[in-house]
Motif scaffolding. Structure first.
Motif, short mmCIF file in Angstrom:
data_model
loop_
_atom_site.label_atom_id
_atom_site.label_comp_id
_atom_site.label_asym_id
_atom_site.label_seq_id
_atom_site.Cartn_x
_atom_site.Cartn_y
_atom_site.Cartn_z
N ASP A 180 29.14 -38.72 22.73
CA ASP A 180 30.12 -39.27 23.88
C ASP A 180 29.35 -40.43 24.49
OD1 ASP A 180 31.52 -39.97 26.28
OD2 ASP A 180 31.70 -37.98 27.06
N VAL A 181 29.71 -41.59 24.31
CA VAL A 181 29.11 -42.77 24.68
C VAL A 181 28.92 -43.19 25.89
CG1 VAL A 181 29.48 -44.04 22.41
CG2 VAL A 181 31.00 -44.54 24.19
N GLY A 182 29.90 -42.44 26.98
CA GLY A 182 30.12 -42.42 28.30
C GLY A 182 28.99 -41.70 29.06
N LYS A 183 28.25 -41.10 28.31
CA LYS A 183 27.10 -40.13 29.13
C LYS A 183 25.84 -40.30 28.41
CE LYS A 183 30.59 -36.61 29.73
NZ LYS A 183 30.93 -34.95 29.54
N ASP A 184 24.65 -40.58 29.22
CA ASP A 184 23.51 -41.04 29.04
C ASP A 184 22.98 -40.01 28.32
OD1 ASP A 184 23.87 -43.40 30.68
OD2 ASP A 184 22.34 -42.74 32.10
N ALA A 185 22.83 -38.69 28.48
CA ALA A 185 22.16 -37.65 28.07
C ALA A 185 22.70 -37.50 26.49
CB ALA A 185 22.31 -36.37 28.75
N SER A 186 23.97 -37.35 26.26
CA SER A 186 24.70 -37.54 24.82
C SER A 186 24.12 -38.48 23.95
CB SER A 186 26.24 -37.39 25.04
OG SER A 186 26.77 -37.41 23.79
N VAL A 187 23.98 -39.99 24.49
CA VAL A 187 23.55 -40.92 23.58
C VAL A 187 22.14 -40.78 23.31
CG1 VAL A 187 23.27 -43.39 23.78
CG2 VAL A 187 25.30 -42.39 24.56
N GLN A 188 21.36 -40.28 24.13
CA GLN A 188 19.86 -40.05 24.06
C GLN A 188 19.72 -38.95 22.92
OE1 GLN A 188 17.45 -39.39 27.73
NE2 GLN A 188 15.68 -38.80 26.51
N SER A 189 20.48 -37.77 23.17
CA SER A 189 20.32 -36.66 22.62
C SER A 189 20.73 -36.99 20.90
CB SER A 189 21.26 -35.46 22.72
OG SER A 189 21.25 -34.33 21.81
N ALA A 190 21.83 -37.68 20.84
CA ALA A 190 22.29 -38.11 19.39
C ALA A 190 21.45 -38.91 18.73
CB ALA A 190 23.73 -38.57 19.69
N PHE A 191 21.05 -40.08 19.42
CA PHE A 191 20.09 -40.91 18.64
C PHE A 191 18.72 -40.29 18.18
CE2 PHE A 191 23.60 -43.69 19.79
CZ PHE A 191 23.50 -44.62 18.55
N GLU A 192 18.10 -39.45 19.18
CA GLU A 192 16.93 -38.81 19.04
C GLU A 192 17.11 -37.93 17.71
OE1 GLU A 192 16.16 -36.71 22.60
OE2 GLU A 192 15.00 -38.27 23.36
N GLN A 193 18.31 -37.35 17.64
CA GLN A 193 18.33 -36.49 16.25
C GLN A 193 18.49 -37.40 15.06
OE1 GLN A 193 21.82 -33.44 16.56
NE2 GLN A 193 21.80 -33.98 18.75
N ILE A 194 19.15 -38.38 15.22
CA ILE A 194 19.40 -39.47 14.11
C ILE A 194 17.96 -39.93 13.69
CG2 ILE A 194 20.40 -41.64 13.18
CD1 ILE A 194 22.80 -40.87 15.29
N LEU A 195 17.18 -40.40 14.70
CA LEU A 195 15.91 -40.84 14.15
C LEU A 195 14.97 -39.93 13.59
CD1 LEU A 195 15.73 -43.48 17.15
CD2 LEU A 195 15.93 -44.19 14.64
N ALA A 196 15.01 -38.82 14.01
CA ALA A 196 14.13 -37.76 13.78
C ALA A 196 14.49 -37.24 12.23
CB ALA A 196 14.46 -36.28 14.38
N GLU A 197 15.84 -37.33 11.82
CA GLU A 197 16.08 -37.04 10.52
C GLU A 197 16.06 -38.22 9.68
OE1 GLU A 197 20.28 -35.37 8.04
OE2 GLU A 197 20.12 -35.29 10.06
N PHE A 198 16.14 -39.46 9.76
CA PHE A 198 16.43 -40.18 8.92
C PHE A 198 15.17 -41.39 9.18
CE2 PHE A 198 20.74 -39.25 9.17
CZ PHE A 198 21.01 -38.82 7.97
N GLY A 199 14.38 -41.32 10.46
CA GLY A 199 13.35 -42.15 10.45
C GLY A 199 13.49 -43.81 11.14
N HIS A 200 14.62 -44.00 10.37
CA HIS A 200 15.17 -45.49 10.98
C HIS A 200 16.72 -45.62 11.11
CE1 HIS A 200 15.47 -45.66 6.69
NE2 HIS A 200 16.23 -46.61 6.84
N ILE A 201 17.30 -46.77 11.93
CA ILE A 201 18.66 -47.20 11.44
C ILE A 201 18.84 -48.45 11.37
CG2 ILE A 201 20.55 -47.38 13.02
CD1 ILE A 201 19.81 -44.99 14.81
N ASP A 202 19.50 -48.68 9.99
CA ASP A 202 19.52 -49.97 9.59
C ASP A 202 20.57 -50.83 10.30
OD1 ASP A 202 17.58 -50.31 7.42
OD2 ASP A 202 18.77 -48.43 6.60
N CYS A 203 21.72 -50.27 10.60
CA CYS A 203 22.85 -50.83 11.35
C CYS A 203 23.70 -50.05 12.40
CB CYS A 203 23.80 -51.42 10.41
SG CYS A 203 25.34 -52.00 10.62
#
Length: 258
Positions: free
Chosen positions: A59-82
């Motif tokens: 939910d892009v409208g909520k700080d906690a949701s954004v932080q949690s989602a991108f922490e998961q993505i970076l933990a799994e993939f290590g980087h984001i190209d785009c």
């Protein structure tokens, strides 16, 4: 940029141009993380992906949701190209009839949502010295019309943010792209125009979502700074910027179809 094996996050990917763009990116060999509030809708989108795909509730409208989602993505993939900042919505109403709370919520999702997601990826992109941030704005961000005071303001904000961010990130090897489409035949109008008046008035002018999705993928591959669609509207915007008051008088009846 070749999209093969690139890690790409698409927000607002549960329908419309977000879903189609994600599927096209997948066809090009990218690893696509599709993000939206509804995992059920994302499941349907994921069935059309040809390559590696990861669904994530966001939910892009909520700080906690954004932080949690991108922490998961970076933990799994290590980087984001785009990062494709596509999530957003609109409601068309006259200024005096639109509640202040609706102005605030539209700005929270359409603009602050982009700010939140962008800030979440910037440290990793800066460390890598590369990346692309694609912000989906609108022709409404360049040309205001009646009953769009709330929506157009959010897209003006997106363009101002993107143009300034592009300057900030130039020395870090990070590209910032804005996509400015006119009306698109997507579920966006189920909320924006529930009675269908605007859609009926501009049906002849509405673009197919596939056209916009292809343009977005091409912009990522070619590193374009800005894409304006359709071309006829882009020409009109340039004339408006050069002769704003004259354009107001000449285009009033043609543009105000809501």
């Amino acid at each position: 940029m070749s999209l093969n094996n690139k890690v790409i996050v698409v927000t607002g990917a549960s329908s419309g141009i977000g879903a189609l763009t994600a599927q096209l990116l997948s066809q090009q060999g990218a690893t696509v993380i599709i993000a939206a509030r509804s995992l059920q809708k994302l499941q349907s989108v994921s069935s059309g992906m040809m390559g590696p795909c990861r669904m994530i509730e966001l939910d892009v409208g909520k700080d906690a949701s954004v932080q949690s989602a991108f922490e998961q993505i970076l933990a799994e993939f290590g980087h984001i190209d785009c990062l494709v900042n596509n999530a957003g919505y609109g409601k068309f109403e006259y200024c005096d009839a639109m509640p202040v709370a609706e102005f605030a919520e539209m700005m929270n999702v359409n603009y602050m949502g982009i700010v939140r997601c962008t800030k979440a990826v910037l440290p990793a992109m800066k460390k890598a010295g590369s990346g692309i941030i694609v912000n989906v704005a609108s022709m409404a961000g360049k040309l205001g019309t009646a009953k769009s005071t709330a929506y157009a303001a959010t897209k003006h904000a997106v363009l101002g943010f993107s143009n300034s961010l592009r300057q900030e990130l130039r020395d870090y090897g990070i590209q910032v792209t804005t996509i400015n489409p006119g009306p698109i035949d997507t579920p966006f109008f189920h909320i924006a125009d529930p009675d269908g008046n605007y859609v009926n008035n501009v049906k002849w002018f509405m673009m197919k979502p596939e056209r916009v999705a292809r343009a977005m993928v091409s912009a990522i591959e070619k590193g374009k700074a800005e894409v304006n669609l359709p071309r006829s509207a882009a020409i009109g915007v340039k004339l408006y910027q050069m002769f704003p008051r004259l354009a107001d008088r000449l285009s009033y009846r043609m543009l105000n179809k809501k």
